[in-house]
Design an enzyme around this catalytic site. Structure first.
Site, PDB file in Angstrom:
ATOM      1  N   GLY A  84       0.812  -1.214  -0.018  1.00 20.49           N
ATOM      2  CA  GLY A  84      -0.069  -0.103  -0.038  1.00 20.49           C
ATOM      3  C   GLY A  84       0.799   1.375  -0.206  1.00 20.49           C
ATOM      4  CE  LYS A  85       6.748   0.181  -1.628  1.00 14.88           C
ATOM      5  NZ  LYS A  85       6.255  -1.243  -1.877  1.00 14.88           N
TER       6      LYS A  85
ATOM      7  CD  GLU B 117       7.143   0.386  -8.161  1.00 14.65           C
ATOM      8  OE1 GLU B 117       6.105   0.780  -7.505  1.00 14.65           O
ATOM      9  OE2 GLU B 117       7.868  -0.357  -7.818  1.00 14.65           O
TER      10      GLU B 117
ATOM     11  CD  GLU C 204     -22.888 -18.319  17.158  1.00 15.44           C
ATOM     12  OE1 GLU C 204     -22.131 -18.915  17.823  1.00 15.44           O
ATOM     13  OE2 GLU C 204     -24.113 -17.886  17.391  1.00 15.44           O
TER      14      GLU C 204
ATOM     15  N   GLY D 260     -30.118 -18.325  25.191  1.00 14.26           N
ATOM     16  CA  GLY D 260     -30.640 -17.079  24.763  1.00 14.26           C
ATOM     17  C   GLY D 260     -29.998 -15.837  24.846  1.00 14.26           C
TER      18      GLY D 260
END
Lengths: 106, 582
Positions: free
Chosen positions: B49-50, B75, B316, B291
């Site tokens: 993530g640079k 780049e 869940e 419950g």
């Protein structure tokens, strides 16, 4: 000396005609050396068969972006053949010749 | 140059002037941003993530702080960058057209270049200087500068030029971010860029542990400034990067005496009659099927009923499942979802690492600003990390929630009823209120018992209540405590019936006894009246004798009088004479 001292005389379609552009930065030692070295080489190996354009990047900073310039001095061989880039003060004659694709026959 | 001088003359403050990055959370851990007018190194492995971080630094600089920026890409091409950030909602083309941002792709390829002697990087300097001056940039990014090393071979020149470059950037007064690939071993960057950038170094990391990846950020050094030293998890999502400084080491949070209802009046009653403290953390633990979720849903429902926001993290069940299930106990969560008061966030714990979960939770809370948060259940998180990791995460989460004054309810599944004194990821010391729901198994049935293990700062019931779930909702009933022990469920009902029978019998017995008493009384009364009669007759007798005696006396007296009269007077009645003579 520092600025476009030689303009392309004519657009020659000759395949063997060398079109060269040298990018320099003002009167820095590297630049002056590059100009004299290149002149020497051209006069010796390409006499009359080349056009050399010398551009001071300081004067035209926008060109640095369009020509992808990083290292200076830089010589771009536009023709003949594929474009080649040479950087440095052109003191390594062998490499310059190799870069320009000149067969010295040695 | 004058501009630069002016800036430097401003640096009289004891604290280092900083340039805010605008990246969520990063400014917090750096204490305000990156060092102003100095270069910062951002390093890390590929894909950590640079580029995004540095690009966001530039874009946020324009959009939030009105500081134009230059991005020199070694780049990626400008078009690629534009496409990459378009997904984050930034229009680089427009920003470029507005002369706010300048993207410059530096192409450098060793195969195209022949080195023929001495050279320098003046070209790059000119290019950079021109780009900075053309838009008046305050921020510069060089991504990834090290690519120069792959394009040019003369290391000596490159190193000398790099040093000059950093000097040049400082002289320009721009806040620069330089990115570099992580090197082998302990080296931060392959080419040792950290040697040149001595002011601030940020390390990004992307680790995969147990097949779960987490991005982390750490400030390796920050000269002349305090900064967070931990590894902070960060997120890359549709809004860019968010760093989450969720650990607070201080226990200085505000407390509230305000109370919030649990949604079950009987439970509130057990908690001093008013419910939980606002901003406290509540743990509901219990075995499977006791419950817990219902309790949590009730709490969420109650919160929304009071027109407050509630954020429900389900690990869940899916939100729809919860909504459907809660309908069966007449809790309508759907209407709160529709009104925007309730938000569900369901994710499988294994979706990402704990840090990431924390990050997501943190971010959502910041965004939704709920008054209450439910995490159901936290025990499932264990699948995403070890017990100690879960505990650390929960500590941080609770810290954060309490700081934000958010009432939190966690549910936790206790797997083994035997160890229910210590359970639950060692969370008990962190929570303020601990409600325990447990199975009470007897007479071939299972019932739920609820009690409050602890509740800080309030009077709370020490009793076990029976927790019943009916079609109408949840309720707590006093369990029957008798000679046979605690009775629940049908045993309690049976006991109640027994009691009813007992009462009837007793009532009957009582009336019989009453009648007997009555009878006895009547008998005694009769006796009393006889005696009374006897007494009266005796009295009468006595009276009679007495009267006779008196009569007799009277007559005798009279006679004697007459005799006396006769003796004294002759002319008296012959009667007297006779009598006297006699």
């Amino acid at each position: 000396m520092t600025e476009q001292n030689r303009f392309p005389l004519a657009d020659t379609d000759d395949d063997s005609h060398y079109r060269l552009r040298l990018f320099i930065t003002g009167a820095s030692p590297n630049s002056t050396r590059a100009i004299s070295n290149l002149n020497e080489i051209c006069e010796k190996y390409l006499k009359g068969n080349y056009t050399l354009e010398i551009i001071d990047v300081h004067q035209q900073p926008a060109i640095a972006r369009s020509e992808q310039i990083i290292a200076l001095p830089m010589l771009i061989k536009k023709a003949p053949g594929t474009e080649r880039r040479l950087i440095g003060d052109m003191s390594d004659t062998e490499k310059v010749l190799k870069g320009l694709g000149i067969n010295t026959g040695i | 140059m004058t501009n630069v001088n002016k800036k430097q003359s401003l640096v009289h403050h004891p604290s280092l002037p900083k340039t805010p990055t605008g990246i969520n959370g990063l400014d917090e851990i750096t204490g305000g941003g990156l060092p102003k007018g100095r270069p910062t190194l951002v390093c890390g492995e590929a894909g950590c993530g640079k580029t995004l971080l540095s690009l966001e630094f530039i874009i946020k600089g324009v959009t939030e702080f009105n500081e134009p920026g230059v991005f020199i890409a070694f780049e990626e091409k400008a078009e690629e960058l534009t496409t990459n950030v378009a997904s984050l909602g930034f229009d680089l083309d427009k920003l470029q057209a507005d002369k706010k941002i300048r993207l410059d792709h530096v192409h450098i390829d060793r195969s195209e270049i022949e080195e023929t002697g001495e050279y320098d990087l003046e070209g790059l300097f000119i290019r950079l200087g021109y780009a900075i001056d053309s838009i008046g940039a305050k921020r510069v990014v060089l991504d990834t500068l090290e690519n120069l090393f792959s394009g040019l071979s003369n290391q000596t020149i490159l190193r000398a030029e790099l040093r000059r470059l950093f000097g040049f950037l400082k002289q320009k007064g721009v806040t620069a971010v330089i990115t570099g690939e992580r090197g082998e071993g302990a080296a931060l960057t392959r080419q040792g860029l950290e040697e040149y950038v001595s002011d601030c170094v940020i390390l990004l990391d992307h680790r995969v542990i147990n097949q779960i990846s987490t991005r982390r950020l750490r400030i390796v050094k920050y000269r002349g400034s305090q900064h967070g030293t931990n590894e902070y998890p960060f997120l890359i999502d549709e809004e860019g990067i968010s760093v989450l400084p969720v650990t607070s080491l201080k226990l200085e949070k505000d407390v509230s005496t305000e109370r919030v209802s649990s949604g079950i009046p009987a439970l509130d009653q057990m908690l001093g009659g008013k419910g939980f403290f606002k901003g406290s953390s509540i743990l509901v633990s219990g075995t499977a099927g006791t419950g817990k979720t219902s309790l949590a849903a009730y709490f969420a429902h109650e919160t929304c009923q009071n027109n407050k926001r509630c954020l429900y993290f389900a690990f869940e069940e899916s939100p729809r499942q919860i909504v459907r299930n809660m309908k069966s106990i007449s809790v309508d969560l759907q209407k709160h979802i529709d009104s925007g008061l309730l938000m569900f966030h369901a994710s499988r714990p294994t979706l990402y690492g704990l840090e990431m979960h924390l990050a997501v939770i943190y971010k959502l809370i910041k965004k939704f600003k709920p008054a209450a948060v439910v995490l159901d259940p936290i025990t499932n998180l264990i699948t995403a990390g070890s017990v100690s990791e879960v505990k650390t995460m929960l500590i941080r989460l609770i810290d954060f929630l309490q700081e934000e004054q958010i009432t939190t309810m966690f549910t936790a599944l206790t797997l083994n009823t035997i160890i229910n004194d210590q359970t639950d990821e060692g969370l008990s010391s962190l929570v303020d209120t601990w409600v325990l729901v447990r199975d009470i198994e007897s007479n071939g049935e299972r019932n739920r018992g609820l009690y409050i293990m602890k509740s800080r700062g309030m009077k709370h019931s020490n009793q076990v209540r029976e927790f019943v779930i009916t079609d109408n909702g949840l309720d707590l009933i006093d369990v029957y405590l008798g000679p046979e022990g605690v009775l629940t469920g049908s045993a309690r009902e049976a006991q109640k019936l027994n009691e009813k029978t007992g009462v009837a019998l007793r009532d009957f017995a009582v009336t019989r006894k009453d009648r007997e008493v009555m009878r006895k009384r009547m008998m005694l009364e009769a006796k009393i009246s006889t005696l009374q009669a006897e007494f009266e007759s005796a009295e009468e007798e006595l009276n009679k004798i007495y009267l006779e005696e008196e009569l007799k006396q009277n007559i005798i007296e009279k006679n004697r009088q007459e005799i006396t009269n006769i003796r004294h007077g002759n002319a008296a009645t012959p009667k007297d004479n006779t009598k006297k003579e006699k």
